[in-house]
Motif scaffolding. Structure first.
Motif, PDB file in Angstrom:
ATOM      1  N   GLU A  33     -23.371   7.200 -27.385  1.00  0.00           N
ATOM      2  CA  GLU A  33     -23.518   8.712 -28.128  1.00  0.00           C
ATOM      3  C   GLU A  33     -24.142   8.637 -29.667  1.00  0.00           C
ATOM      4  OE1 GLU A  33     -23.438  12.998 -28.414  1.00  0.00           O
ATOM      5  OE2 GLU A  33     -23.953  11.349 -26.893  1.00  0.00           O
ATOM      6  N   TYR A 145     -27.399   8.265 -22.092  1.00  0.00           N
ATOM      7  CA  TYR A 145     -25.918   8.414 -21.582  1.00  0.00           C
ATOM      8  C   TYR A 145     -25.837   8.762 -20.265  1.00  0.00           C
ATOM      9  CZ  TYR A 145     -28.580  12.851 -21.920  1.00  0.00           C
ATOM     10  OH  TYR A 145     -29.666  14.012 -21.959  1.00  0.00           O
ATOM     11  N   MET A 149     -21.890   7.118 -20.022  1.00  0.00           N
ATOM     12  CA  MET A 149     -20.962   8.135 -19.928  1.00  0.00           C
ATOM     13  C   MET A 149     -20.162   8.224 -18.503  1.00  0.00           C
ATOM     14  SD  MET A 149     -22.161  11.254 -22.339  1.00  0.00           S
ATOM     15  CE  MET A 149     -22.801  10.890 -23.911  1.00  0.00           C
TER      16      MET A 149
END
Length: 449
Positions: A33, A145, A149
């Protein structure tokens, strides 16, 4: 007794190995990120002052604005494409591989941008190469991401998912502060004064090289330190039967399809409120309305983003305690009322001191952007393992497109009200849409992966 001790040692060793995998996955997502946002802000902070380096001289003001906007819009258009592409990669062949491919990709593209010649060397081709590379960069950034994530959230303990989601998204304000500090250093080391000045020729390239190097380090980190999601391996794996299925087909139908519509609605509202703070507020409000100097604006934004680093983590932990859905349903109306009132004061009350402006901006930013400390965890919890990465990527990125045209909505609303009121109205609308979208979905904090 010896056997029992051996069992305990083996169990402790196994738990330590899992803990190590968990920490590495979470660190990888945070830095993914961070580097993603660092790269996104490069053209906004570093390249904006020298776009003339890539453009023909003596352009009209309107043409300059159009050419400048294309550099940023193309990145925006690439992100949903990358989120879809790499989301499917993450669901079919693994979160770890998707992260390695995407991070390596935007590292290479960022380095290529740093090496671009200017208009004086190759003419207008220089500008179109910049636009093309930013579009490709957006594709890789959008994929950055979608693997990292879900991988981190799947490794997190259920009771810690809120903290982990908030920590990951805190990489955004950390990157903003970092890129601004790097840019300030570049302006000191390489003065900007025309197309032949040190900054125009070399200074802007250094942050792009730094971004490329950071991406390379992150790719190596995933190669050597991060293990594939055990949940993905156990539930999906890479069997021939599963690999033939396209995650997108499962995502857009049945329960997952309904979940996606709900997430897109909620995210459209919170993207609209986010854009008011992160895009409109710095220039539209702080510069053109409040007439802050460059130093005053930069100081105000650096302070607010420093505070956001901690508020995102706090919001994630609060969502863990009271529930993600309840958090959104409470915060949405607060954004539409308290947030709108704060923005109204900043936009319409004259004579505010710099200290007062800084305080109001910090409070406004913390309130309006607080849903983002919960969003990463929530969206991952809304989708089953087979389509989690694709659902997260599409739900997170596709929803940004409509809210990104907020400036057009402000112009349309300006026909019915004072222009200064239009961002206040949009903030109300976004908060209400975000609340309705969250209300349509279930609570997720107790979901088992």
């Amino acid at each position: 007794m010896k056997a029992l001790t051996a069992d305990n040692v083996a169990r402790d060793g196994s738990e330590s190995a899992v803990d190590a995998k968990r920490r590495n996955a979470i660190k990888g997502a945070f830095f993914s990120e961070f580097i993603d946002m660092f790269d996104i802000y490069l053209p906004v902070v570093v390249l904006s002052p020298v776009l003339f380096f890539f453009q023909p001289p003596h352009l009209s003001g309107g043409m300059e604005a159009i050419l400048a906007s294309l550099v940023f819009i193309t990145t925006l258009l690439g992100r949903p494409i990358g989120a879809l592409m790499f989301g499917m990669v993450a669901d079919r062949i693994g979160r770890r591989k998707a992260s390695i491919y995407s991070v390596s990709g935007f590292g290479v593209v960022t380095l290529l941008i740093a090496l671009l010649p200017g208009y004086e060397s190759i003419g207008i081709v220089s500008y179109w190469l910049l636009v093309l590379l930013r579009f490709v960069d957006g594709i890789f950034l959008g994929g950055g991401y979608t693997g990292a994530m879900p991988l981190a959230i799947e490794y997190s303990k259920k009771e810690q998912r809120g903290f982990v989601g908030g920590l990951i998204i805190a990489g955004f304000p950390a990157a903003y502060v970092t890129i601004n500090l790097v840019a300030m250093l570049m302006f000191v080391l390489f003065p900007l004064n025309g197309v032949n000045s040190p900054y125009a020729q070399w200074g802007w390239r250094v942050p792009f090289v730094i971004g490329a190097l950071l991406a390379g380090v992150l790719a190596l980190y995933y190669v050597h330190k991060v293990a594939e999601s055990e949940i993905w391996e156990s539930e999906t794996g890479e069997s021939s039967e599963k690999s033939e299925k396209l995650p997108l087909s499962d995502l857009i139908r049945g329960k997952s399809g309904r979940n996606l519509i709900q997430v897109l609605l909620m995210m459209s509202g919170f993207w609209l409120t986010q854009n008011i703070i992160t895009i409109f507020l710095p220039t539209g409000l702080l510069v053109h309305t409040l007439h802050l100097s460059g130093f005053q604006m930069t100081s105000t934004l650096l302070l607010s983003y420093f505070v956001l680093f901690f508020s995102y983590i706090g919001a994630g932990m609060l969502g863990q305690k009271i529930g993600r859905r309840r958090f959104f349903v409470i915060v949405g109306p607060l954004i539409a009322t308290v947030g709108a009132a704060l923005l109204y004061v900043l936009s319409n009350v004259d004579g505010l001191s710099l200290a007062t402006i800084m305080l109001l901006v910090c409070v406004l930013a913390v309130l309006v952007t607080s849903p983002w400390g919960v969003i990463v965890t929530y969206i991952n919890e809304r989708f089953v393992t087979d389509v989690r990465a694709t659902g997260f990527g599409v739900g997170f990125s596709l929803s940004v497109i409509i809210p990104s045209f907020y400036a057009f909505y402000m112009n349309w609303l300006g026909a019915f009200m004072p222009l200064r009121m239009t961002p206040v109205v949009l903030l109300c609308i976004g908060g209400v849409i975000g609340m309705i979208g969250a209300w349509m979905g279930p609570e997720t904090k107790d979901v088992d992966f």
